[in-house]
Design a protein around this motif. Structure first.
Motif, PDB file in Angstrom:
ATOM      1  N   VAL A 159       0.833  -1.197   0.000  1.00  0.00           N
ATOM      2  CA  VAL A 159       0.000   0.000   0.000  1.00  0.00           C
ATOM      3  C   VAL A 159       0.876   1.260   0.000  1.00  0.00           C
ATOM      4  O   VAL A 159       1.946   1.278   0.591  1.00  0.00           O
ATOM      5  N   SER A 160       0.417   2.276  -0.695  1.00  0.00           N
ATOM      6  CA  SER A 160       1.085   3.569  -0.668  1.00  0.00           C
ATOM      7  C   SER A 160       0.462   4.409   0.441  1.00  0.00           C
ATOM      8  O   SER A 160      -0.748   4.616   0.463  1.00  0.00           O
ATOM      9  N   PRO A 161       1.274   4.913   1.350  1.00  0.00           N
ATOM     10  CA  PRO A 161       0.746   5.708   2.457  1.00  0.00           C
ATOM     11  C   PRO A 161       0.454   7.164   2.081  1.00  0.00           C
ATOM     12  O   PRO A 161      -0.175   7.888   2.846  1.00  0.00           O
ATOM     13  N   ARG A 162       0.891   7.586   0.899  1.00  0.00           N
ATOM     14  CA  ARG A 162       0.740   8.985   0.496  1.00  0.00           C
ATOM     15  C   ARG A 162      -0.730   9.377   0.474  1.00  0.00           C
ATOM     16  O   ARG A 162      -1.564   8.708  -0.120  1.00  0.00           O
ATOM     17  N   GLY A 163      -1.056  10.455   1.161  1.00  0.00           N
ATOM     18  CA  GLY A 163      -2.429  10.937   1.226  1.00  0.00           C
ATOM     19  C   GLY A 163      -3.213  10.329   2.378  1.00  0.00           C
ATOM     20  O   GLY A 163      -4.312  10.773   2.690  1.00  0.00           O
ATOM     21  N   ASP A 200      -4.513   2.756  10.725  1.00  0.00           N
ATOM     22  CA  ASP A 200      -5.639   2.512   9.819  1.00  0.00           C
ATOM     23  C   ASP A 200      -5.248   1.531   8.707  1.00  0.00           C
ATOM     24  O   ASP A 200      -6.015   0.629   8.373  1.00  0.00           O
ATOM     25  N   LEU A 201      -4.060   1.706   8.142  1.00  0.00           N
ATOM     26  CA  LEU A 201      -3.595   0.798   7.090  1.00  0.00           C
ATOM     27  C   LEU A 201      -3.419  -0.620   7.631  1.00  0.00           C
ATOM     28  O   LEU A 201      -3.820  -1.594   6.992  1.00  0.00           O
ATOM     29  N   SER A 202      -2.849  -0.712   8.805  1.00  0.00           N
ATOM     30  CA  SER A 202      -2.638  -2.014   9.426  1.00  0.00           C
ATOM     31  C   SER A 202      -3.966  -2.706   9.725  1.00  0.00           C
ATOM     32  O   SER A 202      -4.149  -3.887   9.426  1.00  0.00           O
ATOM     33  N   GLN A 203      -4.915  -1.965  10.287  1.00  0.00           N
ATOM     34  CA  GLN A 203      -6.223  -2.530  10.616  1.00  0.00           C
ATOM     35  C   GLN A 203      -7.027  -2.877   9.363  1.00  0.00           C
ATOM     36  O   GLN A 203      -7.908  -3.729   9.414  1.00  0.00           O
ATOM     37  N   ALA A 204      -6.700  -2.245   8.251  1.00  0.00           N
ATOM     38  CA  ALA A 204      -7.373  -2.561   6.985  1.00  0.00           C
ATOM     39  C   ALA A 204      -6.804  -3.839   6.363  1.00  0.00           C
ATOM     40  O   ALA A 204      -7.282  -4.278   5.328  1.00  0.00           O
ATOM     41  N   GLY A 205      -5.766  -4.397   6.981  1.00  0.00           N
ATOM     42  CA  GLY A 205      -5.220  -5.657   6.520  1.00  0.00           C
ATOM     43  C   GLY A 205      -3.931  -5.557   5.734  1.00  0.00           C
ATOM     44  O   GLY A 205      -3.423  -6.567   5.246  1.00  0.00           O
ATOM     45  N   PHE A 206      -3.381  -4.376   5.606  1.00  0.00           N
ATOM     46  CA  PHE A 206      -2.127  -4.217   4.882  1.00  0.00           C
ATOM     47  C   PHE A 206      -0.958  -4.533   5.807  1.00  0.00           C
ATOM     48  O   PHE A 206      -0.847  -3.978   6.891  1.00  0.00           O
ATOM     49  N   GLY A 207      -0.085  -5.406   5.356  1.00  0.00           N
ATOM     50  CA  GLY A 207       1.095  -5.773   6.135  1.00  0.00           C
ATOM     51  C   GLY A 207       2.364  -5.175   5.568  1.00  0.00           C
ATOM     52  O   GLY A 207       3.419  -5.257   6.177  1.00  0.00           O
ATOM     53  N   GLN A 208       2.239  -4.573   4.384  1.00  0.00           N
ATOM     54  CA  GLN A 208       3.390  -3.975   3.721  1.00  0.00           C
ATOM     55  C   GLN A 208       3.020  -2.596   3.187  1.00  0.00           C
ATOM     56  O   GLN A 208       1.935  -2.427   2.643  1.00  0.00           O
ATOM     57  N   ALA A 209       3.954  -1.665   3.334  1.00  0.00           N
ATOM     58  CA  ALA A 209       3.716  -0.313   2.830  1.00  0.00           C
ATOM     59  C   ALA A 209       4.928   0.156   2.035  1.00  0.00           C
ATOM     60  O   ALA A 209       6.049  -0.301   2.240  1.00  0.00           O
ATOM     61  N   GLU A 211       3.504  -1.242  14.389  1.00  0.00           N
ATOM     62  CA  GLU A 211       2.345  -1.914  13.803  1.00  0.00           C
ATOM     63  C   GLU A 211       2.734  -3.183  13.039  1.00  0.00           C
ATOM     64  O   GLU A 211       1.893  -3.790  12.389  1.00  0.00           O
ATOM     65  N   GLU A 212       4.029  -3.545  13.113  1.00  0.00           N
ATOM     66  CA  GLU A 212       4.557  -4.717  12.419  1.00  0.00           C
ATOM     67  C   GLU A 212       4.272  -4.681  10.914  1.00  0.00           C
ATOM     68  O   GLU A 212       3.944  -5.676  10.296  1.00  0.00           O
ATOM     69  N   MET A 213       4.407  -3.493  10.365  1.00  0.00           N
ATOM     70  CA  MET A 213       4.207  -3.296   8.930  1.00  0.00           C
ATOM     71  C   MET A 213       5.580  -3.195   8.276  1.00  0.00           C
ATOM     72  O   MET A 213       6.388  -2.344   8.649  1.00  0.00           O
ATOM     73  N   SER A 214       5.848  -4.081   7.323  1.00  0.00           N
ATOM     74  CA  SER A 214       7.145  -4.062   6.655  1.00  0.00           C
ATOM     75  C   SER A 214       7.156  -3.029   5.521  1.00  0.00           C
ATOM     76  O   SER A 214       6.108  -2.635   5.003  1.00  0.00           O
ATOM     77  N   LEU A 215       8.363  -2.615   5.171  1.00  0.00           N
ATOM     78  CA  LEU A 215       8.572  -1.623   4.119  1.00  0.00           C
ATOM     79  C   LEU A 215       9.509  -2.234   3.080  1.00  0.00           C
ATOM     80  O   LEU A 215      10.697  -1.926   3.047  1.00  0.00           O
ATOM     81  N   PRO A 216       8.992  -3.120   2.224  1.00  0.00           N
ATOM     82  CA  PRO A 216       9.853  -3.836   1.282  1.00  0.00           C
ATOM     83  C   PRO A 216      10.270  -3.032   0.053  1.00  0.00           C
ATOM     84  O   PRO A 216      11.211  -3.407  -0.640  1.00  0.00           O
TER      85      PRO A 216
END
Length: 145
Positions: free
Chosen positions: A5-9, A22-31, A81-86
């Motif tokens: 997911v792109s976090p821009r905006g 919000d991104l994490s709770q929406a199910g995104f694990g990567q940004a 949030e345990e969100m990776s940034l690959p």
């Protein structure tokens, strides 16, 4: 397939808490680690043109060495949030820019992006071609012949 997911905006670079959550709770694990959030194309276009009275804060576009500090809040929140940034997206100039004097700055910004990617474990960096000096109307591939 991996979805990044792109976090821009969505995520505020200075106060990323709610946006990343919000991104994490929406199910995104990567940004996407989007460096353009720190130095967008319109800011790059105005490098060196700002009036002294309007300089309230240093722009990352004018001080590439401050890029990591500017990104720190979002990097920390993504870790929480345990969100990776690959993957990451380097800053770039608008396609129709008239600024031919920013090549060195773009190189410095891209080098700083590479350092940050190495530091954070990001394995891919998307880089638009740096300004090559091709004038409007010239064929890009002419130099390859």
């Amino acid at each position: 397939m991996e979805i990044i997911v792109s976090p821009r905006g969505i995520v505020d670079i200075e106060r990323p808490g709610q946006g990343v959550m919000d991104l994490s709770q929406a199910g995104f694990g990567q940004a996407m680690l989007d460096f353009t959030m720190c130095c967008p194309e319109y800011e790059l276009e105005s490098v060196g043109k700002r009036k002294r009275t309007s300089q309230k804060r240093p722009l990352v576009s004018e001080h590439p060495e401050k890029l990591y500090d500017k990104l720190r809040p979002i990097l920390d929140r993504c870790t929480q949030e345990e969100m990776s940034l690959p993957a990451a997206y380097a800053p770039y100039l608008c396609r129709d820019t008239k600024r031919e004097d920013l090549r060195e700055l773009l190189i410095r910004l891209t080098e700083e992006c590479i350092r940050i990617c190495g530091r954070t474990g990001c394995t891919s960096l998307i880089v638009r071609p740096l300004f090559s000096g091709v004038k409007s109307g010239e064929h890009v591939f002419a130099a390859w012949r």
